[in-house]
Write an enzyme that holds these catalytic residues in place. Structure first.
Site, PDB file in Angstrom:
ATOM      1  N   SER A 253      -9.329   2.571   2.796  1.00 18.83           N
ATOM      2  CA  SER A 253      -8.338   3.227   1.971  1.00 18.83           C
ATOM      3  C   SER A 253      -7.419   2.217   1.276  1.00 18.83           C
ATOM      4  O   SER A 253      -6.625   2.596   0.422  1.00 18.83           O
ATOM      5  CB  SER A 253      -7.482   4.167   2.838  1.00 18.83           C
ATOM      6  OG  SER A 253      -6.810   3.435   3.857  1.00 18.83           O
TER       7      SER A 253
ATOM      8  N   LYS B   9       0.839  -1.194   0.000  1.00 17.08           N
ATOM      9  CA  LYS B   9       0.000   0.000   0.000  1.00 17.08           C
ATOM     10  C   LYS B   9       0.872   1.242   0.000  1.00 17.08           C
ATOM     11  O   LYS B   9       1.844   1.339   0.745  1.00 17.08           O
ATOM     12  CB  LYS B   9      -0.914  -0.031   1.221  1.00 17.08           C
ATOM     13  CG  LYS B   9      -1.911   1.118   1.305  1.00 17.08           C
ATOM     14  CD  LYS B   9      -2.833   0.941   2.505  1.00 17.08           C
ATOM     15  CE  LYS B   9      -3.795   2.089   2.656  1.00 17.08           C
ATOM     16  NZ  LYS B   9      -4.722   1.896   3.797  1.00 17.08           N
TER      17      LYS B   9
ATOM     18  N   SER C  52     -10.245   0.472   7.090  1.00 16.03           N
ATOM     19  CA  SER C  52      -9.614   0.489   5.770  1.00 16.03           C
ATOM     20  C   SER C  52      -9.075  -0.839   5.275  1.00 16.03           C
ATOM     21  O   SER C  52      -8.580  -0.909   4.151  1.00 16.03           O
ATOM     22  CB  SER C  52      -8.489   1.527   5.754  1.00 16.03           C
ATOM     23  OG  SER C  52      -9.008   2.823   5.880  1.00 16.03           O
TER      24      SER C  52
END
Length: 436
Positions: free
Chosen positions: A149, A80, A173
Site C-alpha cells: 500500500s 504516507k 506494504s
C-alpha cells in the site's frame, strides 16, 4: 561554489544533511531541487496526494536561518497518507476522509521535524493501506503497478522526488512495492519506529518503516527517527553469514524472482560471504493462515466505523467482509502459537547474521487494478522480524526485482549492516535522476 541541481539530486540523504550542517549547501537549494524534480515527474507518476509546496520552502528558509541544524537537516521526506500531519490533510487514501485535518503530527512526523527534516507532502496510499489501488504508477513503466500500500512513497523515492519516505506494513506494504520500484524498503522490528498517529489496521502487526535510495540512508534516517544510533551504518568490511531461505511457497514465485535470489546467493558467496541454504521448517504454511486470522480479527474491529460507510470503495468493503470472517477463536489460537513460532524462527538463524529470501513474486504486474501478492512478506510481518529489500535483478520486461533480507527480532543493526554489505557487493546500478 554552489552545487548544481543535478549534483544536489545525486546526493544521499546523509550527504544532504552533512552539507547543510557545514554550510556547503542551503536547505532552500536542496528543497528547490526536489520540488523541481516533482514538477518534472509527478504528472506521469502521481505519487503525491498532497504537496506542501510553500510550507516546505518556508521550513527550509527557517532552517537556513538557524545556527544549530539537526541530524536530518534539509532531508526531503514524503509521508504516507495514513500517517497524521497537523499542517496537511490526511485522507487515509479514502474519499470518506478527504480533506480531513488532524490536530496533531504522528510521532514519526514529529521526530522528523524535530531533527530538521523537511516534509514535502503526503504520498498516495491504497484505501486505509489495504487492497484498493489508488492513482500511482510505477516509475519504471507507468503501465505497471508500483505495488501497495506504500505505493506513493516507493514511487516518489524511485523517481528521486523524495529522499526518504514513510511506509507502513501490515502484510507486505513496504517490502513488495520497494522491490517493484527498485528502491530500498526497510520494515524494522515491530515497534522500532513509534506508530502513534498512524491509522490502525492491525495493532499487533502494523509497522512503520522507511523507503530510501540505499541501505545506509535507511539506517541513517531510522537511527534518528527511532532514537537508535546503532542503526546508523558506516563502512562495512566483514562479510555476513547468510542463510538462503526458499520458503514453502517457492513454487508461487516467477522465474525472475527465483533468479534474483539464486544470482544474489552465488554473487555473495563469490565475494566472501558464508552462504548456505536452510530448510523450511515443518508446517511453515500454517503461518499464512495465522496471519490471516490475526489481521482479520484486528482489521474488522479497527475499521468498524468505516466498514459500512457508502464512501468507501467496493474493493475495500469486500476486503473487510472477508476479513470479518475471522473468529475470536481463530485469533486466540494464532496468538497462542506465535510465541513458539518466533522462538523457532529465531533458532533457525543460529550461526547466521541474515536470511536472504524472496521479496515479491516477480517484477511488478502489468495493470493498475491490483497491487500484487504479499505472500512472501506476511510471515515476517507476523513474526515481528526486521526485513529489508535490496534491488538485485531486472525481470523480462526490464522492471526491478529485489531480494529480501530478514534479521532477528530486535537485532536491526546487524540486519542493516549485513544489508549494506550485500548492497555494496551486488552494486546494482540505479539511476535516480528520473526514471520515467
Amino acid at each position: 561554489m554552489s552545487l548544481s541541481e543535478q549534483a544536489i539530486l545525486a546526493l544521499s540523504a546523509r550527504e544532504v544533511a552533512s552539507n547543510i550542517q557545514t554550510g556547503s549547501l542551503t536547505a532552500c537549494a536542496a528543497i528547490a531541487a526536489r520540488q523541481a524534480q516533482i514538477a518534472r515527474h509527478e504528472p506521469a507518476i502521481l505519487a503525491w496526494e498532497t504537496l506542501a509546496g510553500a510550507q516546505a520552502m518556508q521550513a527550509a528558509e527557517a532552517l537556513d536561518g538557524q545556527a544549530h541544524k539537526g541530524a536530518l537537516a534539509g532531508v526531503a521526506i514524503g509521508v504516507k497518507d495514513v500517517i497524521d500531519t497537523a499542517d496537511l490533510a490526511t485522507g487515509y487514501g479514502s474519499a470518506l476522509y478527504r480533506g480531513f485535518r488532524p490536530a496533531w503530527d504522528a510521532s514519526c512526523v514529529a521526530m522528523a521535524r524535530r531533527a530538521d527534516a523537511v516534509i514535502l507532502g503526503k504520498t498516495v496510499t491504497t484505501e486505509f493501506a489495504m487492497a484498493s489501488p489508488n492513482q500511482t504508477r510505477n516509475p519504471h513503466n507507468p503501465l505497471h503497478t508500483p505495488g501497495g500500500s506504500s505505493s506513493g512513497s516507493c514511487a516518489a523515492v524511485a523517481a528521486n522526488m523524495a529522499q526518504v519516505a514513510y511506509g507502513t506494513q501490515t502484510s507486505g506494504s513496504i517490502i513488495r512495492p520497494a522491490s517493484y520500484c527498485g528502491v530500498v524498503g526497510y520494515k524494522p522490528s515491530f515497534g522500532t519506529i513509534n506508530s502513534t498517529g498512524a491509522k490502525v489496521l492491525a495493532h499487533s502487526l502494523d509497522t512503520i518503516g522507511v523507503i530510501t535510495r540505499n541501505v545506509r540512508d535507511a539506517g541513517f534516517a531510522s537511527a534518528v527517527l527511532a532514537s537508535r544510533p546503532e542503526l546508523n551504518v558506516g563502512e562495512v568490511s566483514a562479510a555476513p553469514r547468510i542463510a538462503v531461505f526458499r520458503s514453502s511457497n517457492w513454487a508461487q514465485a516467477q522465474s525472475e524472482s527465483q533468479a534474483a535470489l539464486e544470482f544474489a546467493a552465488t554473487q555473495l558467496a563469490a565475494k566472501g560471504a558464508h552462504v548456505s541454504e536452510i530448510a523450511t521448517p515443518p508446517h511453515f504454511e500454517q503461518l499464512f493462515a495465522m496471519h490471516d486470522a490475526v489481521m482479520g480479527w484486528e482489521v474488522a474491529h479497527a475499521l468498524a466505523f468505516e466498514h459500512r460507510r457508502s464512501e468507501i470503495s467496493d474493493v475495500t468493503r469486500r476486503f473487510l467482509d472477508f476479513k470479518a470472517e475471522s473468529t475470536f477463536a481463530h485469533y486466540q489460537q494464532a496468538q497462542a502459537a506465535l510465541g513458539e513460532w518466533r522462538r523457532q524462527m529465531q533458532a533457525l538463524m543460529d550461526g547466521y547474521d541474515v536470511i536472504v529470501t524472496l521479496a515479491a513474486p516477480g517484477e511488478a504486474p502489468e495493470g493498475l487494478a491490483a497491487t500484487g501478492d504479499p505472500a512472501f512478506n506476511q510471515v515476517w510481518t507476523l513474526l515481528h522480524t526486521p526485513c529489508i529489500t535490496v534491488p538485485a535483478w531486472r525481470g523480462p520486461k526490464g522492471l526491478p526485482v529485489g531480494i529480501q533480507l530478514v534479521g532477528r527480532i530486535g537485532d536491526d543493526a546487524r540486519l542493516l549492516h549485513g544489508a549494506a554489505w550485500v548492497e555494496d557487493q551486488l552494486a546494482v546500478k540505479q539511476d535516480f535522476t528520473g526514471v520515467v
